[in-house]
Motif scaffolding. Structure first.
Motif, PDB file in Angstrom:
ATOM      1  N   SER A 127     -11.680  -0.899  27.409  1.00 26.81           N
ATOM      2  CA  SER A 127     -10.367  -0.233  27.408  1.00 26.81           C
ATOM      3  C   SER A 127      -9.297  -1.061  28.091  1.00 26.81           C
ATOM      4  N   GLY A 128      -9.749  -2.062  28.865  1.00 26.06           N
ATOM      5  CA  GLY A 128      -8.782  -2.787  29.686  1.00 26.06           C
ATOM      6  C   GLY A 128      -8.677  -2.187  31.077  1.00 26.06           C
ATOM      7  N   GLY A 129      -9.480  -1.154  31.324  1.00 28.42           N
ATOM      8  CA  GLY A 129      -9.549  -0.566  32.673  1.00 28.42           C
ATOM      9  C   GLY A 129     -10.656  -1.222  33.488  1.00 28.42           C
ATOM     10  N   LEU A 130     -10.843  -0.680  34.687  1.00 27.54           N
ATOM     11  CA  LEU A 130     -11.751  -1.339  35.636  1.00 27.54           C
ATOM     12  C   LEU A 130     -13.227  -1.252  35.225  1.00 27.54           C
ATOM     13  N   ASP A 131     -13.695  -0.039  34.877  1.00 27.99           N
ATOM     14  CA  ASP A 131     -15.131   0.151  34.656  1.00 27.99           C
ATOM     15  C   ASP A 131     -15.641  -0.665  33.468  1.00 27.99           C
ATOM     16  N   SER A 132     -14.932  -0.597  32.357  1.00 23.58           N
ATOM     17  CA  SER A 132     -15.417  -1.327  31.179  1.00 23.58           C
ATOM     18  C   SER A 132     -15.292  -2.840  31.397  1.00 23.58           C
ATOM     19  N   THR A 133     -14.299  -3.257  32.164  1.00 21.51           N
ATOM     20  CA  THR A 133     -14.182  -4.683  32.473  1.00 21.51           C
ATOM     21  C   THR A 133     -15.360  -5.143  33.329  1.00 21.51           C
ATOM     22  N   VAL A 134     -15.690  -4.359  34.353  1.00 22.16           N
ATOM     23  CA  VAL A 134     -16.834  -4.710  35.204  1.00 22.16           C
ATOM     24  C   VAL A 134     -18.111  -4.763  34.365  1.00 22.16           C
ATOM     25  N   CYS A 135     -18.255  -3.810  33.442  1.00 19.79           N
ATOM     26  CA  CYS A 135     -19.433  -3.818  32.553  1.00 19.79           C
ATOM     27  C   CYS A 135     -19.502  -5.114  31.755  1.00 19.79           C
ATOM     28  N   CYS A 136     -18.376  -5.575  31.245  1.00 16.44           N
ATOM     29  CA  CYS A 136     -18.362  -6.821  30.467  1.00 16.44           C
ATOM     30  C   CYS A 136     -18.765  -8.015  31.333  1.00 16.44           C
ATOM     31  N   TYR A 137     -18.281  -8.040  32.559  1.00 12.07           N
ATOM     32  CA  TYR A 137     -18.656  -9.140  33.467  1.00 12.07           C
ATOM     33  C   TYR A 137     -20.165  -9.151  33.715  1.00 12.07           C
ATOM     34  N   LEU A 138     -20.721  -7.964  33.985  1.00 14.12           N
ATOM     35  CA  LEU A 138     -22.164  -7.875  34.261  1.00 14.12           C
ATOM     36  C   LEU A 138     -22.975  -8.210  33.018  1.00 14.12           C
ATOM     37  N   ALA A 139     -22.525  -7.694  31.867  1.00 11.65           N
ATOM     38  CA  ALA A 139     -23.269  -7.905  30.630  1.00 11.65           C
ATOM     39  C   ALA A 139     -23.249  -9.381  30.232  1.00 11.65           C
ATOM     40  N   LYS A 140     -22.130 -10.028  30.483  1.00  5.63           N
ATOM     41  CA  LYS A 140     -22.060 -11.466  30.174  1.00  5.63           C
ATOM     42  C   LYS A 140     -23.102 -12.215  30.988  1.00  5.63           C
ATOM     43  N   GLU A 141     -23.187 -11.850  32.260  1.00  2.44           N
ATOM     44  CA  GLU A 141     -24.161 -12.493  33.152  1.00  2.44           C
ATOM     45  C   GLU A 141     -25.597 -12.232  32.659  1.00  2.44           C
ATOM     46  N   ALA A 142     -25.831 -11.003  32.187  1.00  2.00           N
ATOM     47  CA  ALA A 142     -27.185 -10.607  31.806  1.00  2.00           C
ATOM     48  C   ALA A 142     -27.585 -11.164  30.441  1.00  2.00           C
ATOM     49  N   LEU A 143     -26.655 -11.171  29.497  1.00  2.00           N
ATOM     50  CA  LEU A 143     -27.018 -11.436  28.099  1.00  2.00           C
ATOM     51  C   LEU A 143     -26.394 -12.712  27.544  1.00  2.00           C
ATOM     52  N   GLY A 144     -25.413 -13.242  28.238  1.00  2.00           N
ATOM     53  CA  GLY A 144     -24.689 -14.398  27.717  1.00  2.00           C
ATOM     54  C   GLY A 144     -23.518 -13.931  26.872  1.00  2.00           C
ATOM     55  N   GLU A 145     -22.433 -14.694  26.893  1.00  2.00           N
ATOM     56  CA  GLU A 145     -21.199 -14.208  26.254  1.00  2.00           C
ATOM     57  C   GLU A 145     -21.353 -14.013  24.748  1.00  2.00           C
ATOM     58  N   LYS A 146     -22.265 -14.779  24.136  1.00  2.00           N
ATOM     59  CA  LYS A 146     -22.420 -14.672  22.681  1.00  2.00           C
ATOM     60  C   LYS A 146     -23.090 -13.364  22.264  1.00  2.00           C
ATOM     61  N   ASN A 147     -23.712 -12.710  23.215  1.00  2.00           N
ATOM     62  CA  ASN A 147     -24.481 -11.509  22.881  1.00  2.00           C
ATOM     63  C   ASN A 147     -23.782 -10.205  23.245  1.00  2.00           C
ATOM     64  N   ILE A 148     -22.487 -10.279  23.444  1.00  2.00           N
ATOM     65  CA  ILE A 148     -21.741  -9.053  23.748  1.00  2.00           C
ATOM     66  C   ILE A 148     -20.657  -8.855  22.706  1.00  2.00           C
ATOM     67  N   VAL A 149     -20.569  -7.630  22.235  1.00  2.00           N
ATOM     68  CA  VAL A 149     -19.484  -7.270  21.338  1.00  2.00           C
ATOM     69  C   VAL A 149     -18.596  -6.292  22.095  1.00  2.00           C
ATOM     70  N   ALA A 150     -17.319  -6.619  22.234  1.00  2.00           N
ATOM     71  CA  ALA A 150     -16.391  -5.688  22.868  1.00  2.00           C
ATOM     72  C   ALA A 150     -15.580  -5.019  21.769  1.00  2.00           C
ATOM     73  N   LEU A 151     -15.565  -3.687  21.782  1.00  2.00           N
ATOM     74  CA  LEU A 151     -14.711  -2.972  20.832  1.00  2.00           C
ATOM     75  C   LEU A 151     -13.517  -2.409  21.594  1.00  2.00           C
ATOM     76  N   ILE A 152     -12.347  -2.777  21.158  1.00  2.00           N
ATOM     77  CA  ILE A 152     -11.119  -2.251  21.754  1.00  2.00           C
ATOM     78  C   ILE A 152     -10.607  -1.201  20.779  1.00  2.00           C
ATOM     79  N   LEU A 153     -10.515   0.049  21.251  1.00  2.00           N
ATOM     80  CA  LEU A 153     -10.323   1.175  20.318  1.00  2.00           C
ATOM     81  C   LEU A 153      -9.086   2.002  20.667  1.00  2.00           C
ATOM     82  N   PRO A 154      -7.918   1.450  20.464  1.00  2.00           N
ATOM     83  CA  PRO A 154      -6.699   2.178  20.846  1.00  2.00           C
ATOM     84  C   PRO A 154      -6.345   3.281  19.847  1.00  2.00           C
ATOM     85  N   TYR A 155      -5.571   4.240  20.353  1.00  2.00           N
ATOM     86  CA  TYR A 155      -4.929   5.207  19.460  1.00  2.00           C
ATOM     87  C   TYR A 155      -3.480   4.749  19.322  1.00  2.00           C
ATOM     88  N   LYS A 156      -3.116   4.257  18.148  1.00  2.00           N
ATOM     89  CA  LYS A 156      -1.770   3.700  17.914  1.00  2.00           C
ATOM     90  C   LYS A 156      -1.349   2.808  19.091  1.00  2.00           C
TER      91      LYS A 156
END
Lengths: 271, 283
Positions: free
Chosen positions: A34-63
């Motif tokens: 979302s661009g907020g704190l929790d999902s950003t922290v999750c991306c940082y941890l997941a990158k460390e755990a799985l490698g950047e190539k193995n993460i898909v981030a979906l950005i899902l705005p309403y308009k």
């Protein structure tokens, strides 16, 4: 009392993400960013755990509801080198409310949260990646989340960390200052903020929750140790009314052995 | 003698896979001329078994894993953890000590934790004795996880002449604060150090790692010598198999320096215990 050793916490969470995915035969994770704190922290941890190539981030705005956040989310994804996709959920959400109109913000917010879940799970199957949830302990205890919406995930790395602890972890992980300084928000309508909606700041919420939950103190004990009675009462009532969001729904027992009651196998069975 | 401690992450309910892991580790330890290999609590089955308990239970006399283990133990001694079906339908959280082609001892866990995240007493029967076994490896007593945390258990082994207290464990980490350690790991280390020093005995602690149901088993296996000095410690959270030379002569030196063993008075302790329990009349 809420200070954590971020080095140790990071070690647990990185191994948790890697092991819980791999046990089930997955090497990739998908995160609603979302661009907020929790999902950003999750991306940082997941990158460390799985490698950047193995993460898909979906950005899902309403308009254009959270334009600034969408830009921040893209920036985070680029910074971490993870692939991302922006999908506007407004066509699906609007199509529904055209047929069943409402002015109720909560209904619209819940629908948006569930639309995002639906897309995350669709992409989970397309991308062969498990959904990494981003809820934290403060939200889970207060029931500040949409059941079958943002409360749906395959694994939850942050679910046992209070919001104030996630701030510490974010700092340790080197999350950009502007994300850390953002006012926490579910982003479901204009100018919505968590603390505004709950009516108590996270630092107060987390201290009170810590006393009630981790230290097992009674509300009376917490109040007599100097916390505001109204706030403690409000938190206690939020916890109680939202218990259903934290449990699997009940199944009427008929037989000798019932799913969820006395058919007791860990999900890690043979993993 | 050389001791190998296997801080592994068993696969839940998959005995075949875990058995292979045991064989590989034993094979390696044999090559390294290790005398004793210690595997954690429930090393053949994993921890969060619940209804799997009855499905993974093994009868010691009649299964091929144990005949295979016995064969291997002609060359190397080892302690493994498993679910034991001692009588039909009665299951224990057990650890078996293999030595010279035989099972020379089975310890059945006595203190089954049943609170918070633990529900062992719901699925297991309680063991009822503590034993010390003499072999060429010295006098060894086995305690399973929570057994060790109950104060008198190590003492009972001490009275029986224990030299090496082997603690096998499945302890998940919990209680992270701003400290450099896990609250849960510190408990084991503090108690391990005190028991080693005050009972002038070796304390070998073998914990597992890996996740089950969100629980992170903490590792941090260690060995204290009879002076209460830590001589080996494994990392937290990650798999690690270490081998460590231990010198039983240190028991002699430690017991000369600190005479707890010589000065112990178990008869008095027993009499006072009986009084405390109103089993004999108070003077």
């Amino acid at each position: 009392m809420l200070k954590i050793n971020c080095k140790l916490v990071k070690r647990i969470l990185v191994r948790f993400i890697r092991e819980e995915l791999q046990k089930f035969g997955f090497y990739r994770g998908i995160i609603g960013l979302s661009g907020g704190l929790d999902s950003t922290v999750c991306c940082y941890l997941a990158k460390e755990a799985l490698g950047e190539k193995n993460i898909v981030a979906l950005i899902l705005p309403y308009k254009d509801l959270n334009k600034k956040d969408v830009e921040d989310a893209k920036e985070i994804a680029k910074k971490l080198g993870i692939s991302y996709k922006v999908i506007d959920i407004s066509p699906m959400v609007d199509a529904y409310f055209e047929k069943y109109p409402t002015e109720n913000k909560i209904l619209i917010g819940n629908k948006m949260a569930r639309e995002r879940m639906s897309i995350l799970y669709d992409f989970s199957a397309r991308e062969n990646a498990l959904v990494i949830g981003t809820s934290n302990k403060s939200e889970l205890l207060l029931g500040y989340g949409t059941i079958h919406g943002d409360l749906a995930w395959a694994i939850s790395p942050l679910g046992d960390l209070y919001k104030t602890q996630i701030f510490q972890l974010a700092q340790y992980l080197g999350v950009p200052e502007k994300i850390i300084k953002k006012i926490p928000s579910a982003g479901l309508w204009q100018d919505q903020t968590d603390e505004g909606e709950i009516g108590i700041t996270y630092s107060e919420i987390d201290e009170i929750l810590y006393q009630l939950i981790d230290m097992r103190k009674s509300p009376e004990e917490v109040i007599s140790s100097g916390y505001d009675k109204e706030k403690v009462d409000r938190i206690v009532s939020l916890i109680r009314v939202s218990q259903f969001k934290r449990k699997m729904p009940p199944i009427a027992k008929i037989s000798l052995r019932t799913v969820g009651l006395d058919f007791l196998y860990s999900r890690d069975w043979y993993k | 003698m050389k001791v190998t401690v296997a801080q592994i992450a068993p696969r839940l309910g998959d005995i075949e896979k875990n058995f292979q892991t045991h064989l590989d580790i034993l094979e390696n330890a044999k090559k390294q001329k290790s005398d004793l290999v210690i595997f954690p609590e429930l090393s053949l089955t994993g921890y969060s078994l619940q209804d799997l308990v009855s499905e993974v239970a093994l009868q010691v006399d009649s299964n091929h894993y144990f005949s295979e283990f016995k064969k291997i133990s002609r060359d190397i001694s080892f302690i493994i953890g498993f679910v034991e079906e001692k009588e039909r339908g009665i299951f224990y959280n057990s650890s078996a000590f293999f030595n010279k082609g035989e099972i020379i001892h089975i310890h059945r866990k006595i203190f089954l934790p049943n609170y918070g995240i633990f529900e062992e007493a719901r699925f297991f029967a309680k063991g009822n004795k503590f034993s010390v076994i003499s072999s060429e490896l010295g006098k060894i007593g086995i305690l399973i996880c929570r057994d060790f945390l109950h104060f008198p258990t190590s003492y009972i082994l001490f009275v029986q002449g224990v030299e090496i207290i082997v603690v096998v464990s499945n302890s998940p980490v919990r209680g992270v604060s701003d400290k450099e350690y896990f609250e849960s790991a510190r408990l084991w280390e503090c108690h391990g150090e005190n028991v080693a020093r005050l009972l002038t005995s070796f304390v070998i602690y073998c914990n597992r790692v890996g996740f089950e149901e969100g629980l992170c088993f903490g590792g941090g296996s260690f060995i204290f010598n009879p002076f209460g000095k830590i001589i080996k410690k494994a990392d937290y959270i990650e798999e690690e198999i270490f081998s460590q030379e231990i010198d039983l002569q240190e028991l002699k030196h430690a017991r000369c320096m600190a005479t707890y063993k010589r000065d112990d008075n178990p008869e008095l302790i027993l009499r006072e215990l009986k009084k405390a329990l109103n089993l004999i009349e108070k003077e």
